[in-house]
Design an enzyme around this catalytic site. Structure first.
Site, short mmCIF file in Angstrom:
data_model
loop_
_atom_site.label_atom_id
_atom_site.label_comp_id
_atom_site.label_asym_id
_atom_site.label_seq_id
_atom_site.Cartn_x
_atom_site.Cartn_y
_atom_site.Cartn_z
N ARG A 258 -1.51 5.72 12.88
CA ARG A 258 -0.43 5.35 13.82
C ARG A 258 -0.92 5.44 15.24
NH1 ARG A 258 4.41 7.03 10.81
NH2 ARG A 258 4.13 5.74 8.95
N LYS B 133 3.69 -7.56 12.18
CA LYS B 133 2.93 -7.70 10.92
C LYS B 133 3.32 -9.00 10.22
CE LYS B 133 1.76 -5.31 6.63
NZ LYS B 133 1.55 -4.03 5.98
N ARG C 191 0.85 -1.20 0.00
CA ARG C 191 0.00 0.00 0.00
C ARG C 191 0.88 1.24 0.00
NH1 ARG C 191 -3.09 0.71 4.67
NH2 ARG C 191 -4.40 2.18 3.56
#
Ligand code: BTN
Length: 319
Positions: A317, A187, A122
């Site tokens: 964030r 992640k 992305r």
């Protein structure tokens, strides 16, 4: 010379003599020897020992189209999907976007690659895609829904990835809006949904998923955030993971065709890692507490009043 076949012969990690390989491939020993630089180009380490032959130390966990197909067809009728498995491609999303330009997709089309030379993330980021280590999968299909429903699709794909991990017994799975997938705060997978079509007609959708399976710290050293590989948590082969992911994806998209995102909201909430967190939305200067997502999948941020943030090019964030 069929490089894919050569790789499959060497995938067991054992030594194979040049004449044995040549015989299996219908070529001379010299041709086998001459093909070694091609393996090097794919970043595959080979070892040559006089009198023993060649081997790939540690072996390779290669994608096997037939195995994946057999596993998926026990859940999804074979007439509903096609699978292409590539050795190397710029990006599996690009592969399907090019395909869609040539023909309309009347069924699900899956593209998997052993590596990507220009894997895309992305917001213009690179997706690190070493050979035969992770899953790089794109699913293409056409979808007839209103334009307002499309933001929910992106979240629904995240749910499919989370459910895939759960099917392998992984715990502590989190989804960070709109669709980053985490295990224990690291992640493990990213999703890139790309669309073409017109608001009034049928959308051509390409959903790309990158899921780390057995990437080494060295291979992932350029990644600028904490990341995980599936094998840190469970032992499973890439073919099993790919098949489960395809099943889960087709399942949720079939559901999404008839039920809007609202129907998935409780499932999203189970994995939502931002709920209750103080965040900053970038670009821009919005700060506030995440209070969930709305019926269309927009992020809700409370800073005295409740603001809706739509996916796309924003990043959120924690503060
Ligand atoms: C992200 O930035 O988190 C999204 C990453 C998406 C990566 C996948 S890998 C398969 C498909 N092909 C690409 O070029 N990108 C997606």
């Amino acid at each position: 010379m069929d490089i894919t076949k050569l790789l499959h012969l060497l995938s067991d990690g054992e030594f194979h003599s040049g004449s044995e390989l040549g015989m299996a491939l219908g070529v001379s020993r010299t041709s086998v020897w001459k093909s070694l630089p091609l393996l090097e180009k794919l970043s595959i380490l080979t070892e040559t020992v006089k009198g023993k032959g060649y081997r790939v130390p540690g072996g390779l966990d290669l994608l096997d189209r037939q195995k994946i197909l057999e596993s998926v067809i026990s859940f999804v009728p074979s007439s509903d999907f096609d699978i292409d498995v590539l050795l190397s491609h710029e990006s599996t999303n690009n592969y399907l976007i090019d395909l869609v330009k040539k023909k309309e997709l009347s069924k699900y089309h899956v593209c998997l690659a052993e590596r990507q030379l220009g894997g895309r993330g992305r917001r213009g980021r690179v997706w690190v895609s070493p050979f035969a280590k992770n899953i790089y999968l794109s699913l293409g299909f056409s979808l007839e829904v209103g334009v307002d429903q499309l933001s929910g699709l992106s979240l629904v794909i995240g749910i499919a990835v989370a459910q895939t991990l759960e099917a392998f017994g992984v715990k502590d799975i989190g989804l960070k809006w709109p669709n980053d997938v985490y295990i224990e705060g690291r992640k493990i997978a990213g999703i890139l949904v790309e669309l073409s079509g017109e608001a009034t007609t049928v959308w051509n959708v390409v959903c790309g998923i990158g899921l780390n399976v057995s990437m080494t710290r060295k291979e992932g050293e350029s990644i600028d955030q904490d990341w995980a590989s599936l094998e840190d948590y469970v032992q499973c082969g890439r073919n099993e993971v790919a098949a489960e992911l395809i099943k889960q994806l087709i399942d949720v998209v079939n559901e999404f065709r008839i039920a809007p995102f609202e129907h998935f909201m409780s499932r999203w909430a189970r994995y939502d890692v931002l709920l209750g967190e103080d965040v900053r939305v970038m670009p821009g200067e919005m700060y506030g507490k995440v209070v969930g997502v709305n019926k269309l999948g927009a992020l809700l941020i409370d800073n005295g009043e409740v603001n809706e943030v739509n996916a796309g090019e924003v990043s959120v964030r924690r503060m």
